[in-house]
Design an enzyme around this catalytic site. Structure first.
Site, PDB file in Angstrom:
ATOM      1  N   LYS A 210       0.864  -1.296   0.528  1.00  0.00           N
ATOM      2  CA  LYS A 210      -0.550  -0.017   0.194  1.00  0.00           C
ATOM      3  C   LYS A 210       0.702   1.044  -0.156  1.00  0.00           C
ATOM      4  O   LYS A 210       2.099   1.077  -0.335  1.00  0.00           O
ATOM      5  CB  LYS A 210      -1.213   0.140   1.322  1.00  0.00           C
ATOM      6  CG  LYS A 210      -1.803  -1.089   1.144  1.00  0.00           C
ATOM      7  CD  LYS A 210      -2.938  -1.268   2.526  1.00  0.00           C
ATOM      8  CE  LYS A 210      -3.522  -2.042   2.409  1.00  0.00           C
ATOM      9  NZ  LYS A 210      -4.677  -2.200   3.940  1.00  0.00           N
TER      10      LYS A 210
ATOM     11  N   TYR B 244     -11.843  -1.853  -3.507  1.00  0.00           N
ATOM     12  CA  TYR B 244     -12.505  -2.246  -2.227  1.00  0.00           C
ATOM     13  C   TYR B 244     -14.275  -1.996  -2.432  1.00  0.00           C
ATOM     14  O   TYR B 244     -14.881  -1.535  -1.507  1.00  0.00           O
ATOM     15  CB  TYR B 244     -11.567  -0.977  -1.037  1.00  0.00           C
ATOM     16  CG  TYR B 244     -10.525  -1.508  -0.455  1.00  0.00           C
ATOM     17  CD1 TYR B 244     -10.359  -2.699   0.048  1.00  0.00           C
ATOM     18  CD2 TYR B 244      -9.649  -0.130  -1.550  1.00  0.00           C
ATOM     19  CE1 TYR B 244      -8.903  -3.044   0.469  1.00  0.00           C
ATOM     20  CE2 TYR B 244      -8.484  -1.177  -1.198  1.00  0.00           C
ATOM     21  CZ  TYR B 244      -8.392  -2.071   0.229  1.00  0.00           C
ATOM     22  OH  TYR B 244      -6.837  -2.385   0.591  1.00  0.00           O
TER      23      TYR B 244
ATOM     24  N   ASN C  73      -1.495  -0.250   7.002  1.00  0.00           N
ATOM     25  CA  ASN C  73      -0.982  -1.419   7.214  1.00  0.00           C
ATOM     26  C   ASN C  73      -0.447  -1.982   6.294  1.00  0.00           C
ATOM     27  O   ASN C  73      -0.310  -3.353   6.731  1.00  0.00           O
ATOM     28  CB  ASN C  73      -2.217  -2.346   8.150  1.00  0.00           C
ATOM     29  CG  ASN C  73      -3.392  -2.559   7.274  1.00  0.00           C
ATOM     30  OD1 ASN C  73      -3.069  -2.115   5.756  1.00  0.00           O
ATOM     31  ND2 ASN C  73      -4.035  -3.030   7.396  1.00  0.00           N
TER      32      ASN C  73
ATOM     33  N   HIS D 147      -2.004  -5.623   1.253  1.00  0.00           N
ATOM     34  CA  HIS D 147      -3.196  -6.101   0.964  1.00  0.00           C
ATOM     35  C   HIS D 147      -3.567  -7.317   1.073  1.00  0.00           C
ATOM     36  O   HIS D 147      -1.997  -7.323   0.082  1.00  0.00           O
ATOM     37  CB  HIS D 147      -3.853  -4.627   0.503  1.00  0.00           C
ATOM     38  CG  HIS D 147      -5.750  -5.380   0.062  1.00  0.00           C
ATOM     39  ND1 HIS D 147      -6.504  -6.154   0.529  1.00  0.00           N
ATOM     40  CD2 HIS D 147      -5.695  -6.478  -1.222  1.00  0.00           C
ATOM     41  CE1 HIS D 147      -7.170  -7.154   0.047  1.00  0.00           C
ATOM     42  NE2 HIS D 147      -7.167  -7.271  -1.093  1.00  0.00           N
TER      43      HIS D 147
ATOM     44  N   GLU E  68     -10.482  -8.944  -7.297  1.00  0.00           N
ATOM     45  CA  GLU E  68      -9.119  -8.023  -7.313  1.00  0.00           C
ATOM     46  C   GLU E  68      -7.956  -7.671  -8.603  1.00  0.00           C
ATOM     47  O   GLU E  68      -8.029  -6.936  -9.141  1.00  0.00           O
ATOM     48  CB  GLU E  68      -8.740  -8.157  -6.283  1.00  0.00           C
ATOM     49  CG  GLU E  68      -9.788  -7.891  -4.829  1.00  0.00           C
ATOM     50  CD  GLU E  68      -9.312  -8.458  -3.692  1.00  0.00           C
ATOM     51  OE1 GLU E  68      -9.786  -8.266  -2.476  1.00  0.00           O
ATOM     52  OE2 GLU E  68      -7.728  -8.931  -3.673  1.00  0.00           O
TER      53      GLU E  68
HETATM   54  P1  CMP Z   1      -7.322  -4.726   3.697  1.00  0.00           P
HETATM   55  O1  CMP Z   1      -7.292  -5.709   4.452  1.00  0.00           O
HETATM   56  O2  CMP Z   1      -6.627  -3.961   2.332  1.00  0.00           O
HETATM   57  O3  CMP Z   1      -8.473  -4.493   3.715  1.00  0.00           O
HETATM   58  C1  CMP Z   1      -9.578  -3.625   3.733  1.00  0.00           C
HETATM   59  C2  CMP Z   1      -8.930  -2.182   4.679  1.00  0.00           C
HETATM   60  O4  CMP Z   1      -9.921  -0.961   4.825  1.00  0.00           O
HETATM   61  C3  CMP Z   1      -8.216  -2.740   5.542  1.00  0.00           C
HETATM   62  O5  CMP Z   1      -7.097  -3.342   5.078  1.00  0.00           O
HETATM   63  C4  CMP Z   1      -7.842  -1.211   6.657  1.00  0.00           C
HETATM   64  O6  CMP Z   1      -7.094  -0.912   5.537  1.00  0.00           O
HETATM   65  C5  CMP Z   1      -9.077  -0.804   6.140  1.00  0.00           C
HETATM   66  N1  CMP Z   1      -9.621  -0.720   7.512  1.00  0.00           N
HETATM   67  C6  CMP Z   1     -10.671  -2.317   7.759  1.00  0.00           C
HETATM   68  N2  CMP Z   1     -11.132  -1.530   9.076  1.00  0.00           N
HETATM   69  C7  CMP Z   1     -10.968  -0.786   8.927  1.00  0.00           C
HETATM   70  C8  CMP Z   1     -11.951   0.119  10.071  1.00  0.00           C
HETATM   71  N3  CMP Z   1     -12.290   0.226  11.068  1.00  0.00           N
HETATM   72  N4  CMP Z   1     -10.857   1.852  10.075  1.00  0.00           N
HETATM   73  C9  CMP Z   1     -10.134   2.059   9.488  1.00  0.00           C
HETATM   74  N5  CMP Z   1      -9.842   1.164   7.941  1.00  0.00           N
HETATM   75  C10 CMP Z   1     -10.061   0.105   8.049  1.00  0.00           C
END
Ligand code: CMP
Length: 142
Positions: A11, A51, A114, A117, A128
């Site tokens: 990311k 998403y 984070n 993904h 995706e």
């Molecule tokens: P990812 O695995 O890319 O899948 C969806 C993304 O949404 C997740 O990682 C986080 O980056 C984001 N995400 C999921 N839950 C939350 C939340 N409660 N608040 C903010 N971002 C979130």
């Protein structure tokens, strides 16, 4: 034994922090094969498609802003049970709760920023993959 493909993103936070090599290194050492790899800067439209399962959730807008805030690295990885193996290697979504030793456990302190993904199912992978790649961008097995 079921060979699967999965889609991984480094990311924008991971790219900005210089973690592309670290992330790829871990998957290569594990024995997963990189079948496709590219750097892209997602449009808002593509990000919303990518998403789409999160549309309507309270964090959707922030998520779209974040994922379009800079370039990402997208890759297709292949290996035995690759979807589950990669999910285990990246750790829990919230970097504060992810186990040490996982990518998020070692490099993230946030639920949004984070680092990576990965597809959570074969169905997610199919959706995706179509947002980011065409089949002619995937190299044959090697
Ligand atoms: P990812 O695995 O890319 O899948 C969806 C993304 O949404 C997740 O990682 C986080 O980056 C984001 N995400 C999921 N839950 C939350 C939340 N409660 N608040 C903010 N971002 C979130």
């Amino acid at each position: 034994m079921a060979v699967q493909r999965t889609l991984v993103l480094v990311k924008p936070d991971g790219v900005r922090r210089g973690l592309i090599g670290e992330v790829i290194r871990r998957f290569e050492r594990k024995g997963l094969k990189i079948r496709a790899l590219k750097m892209v800067w997602l449009s808002r439209e593509k990000a919303e498609e990518f998403y789409s399962v999160h549309r309507g959730k309270h964090f959707f807008n922030d998520l779209i802003e974040f994922i379009t805030s800079g370039p990402i690295v997208a890759m297709v990885l292949e290996g035995d049970e690759a979807i589950n193996v990669v999910r285990l290697m990246i750790g829990a979504t919230d970097g504060r709760k992810a186990q040490p030793g996982t990518i998020r456990g070692d490099f993230a302190l946030s639920i949004q920023d984070n680092v990576v993904h990965a597809s959570d199912s074969e169905e997610s992978f199919e959706r995706e993959f179509k947002v980011l790649f065409t089949e002619d961008e995937v190299v044959p097995p090697y």
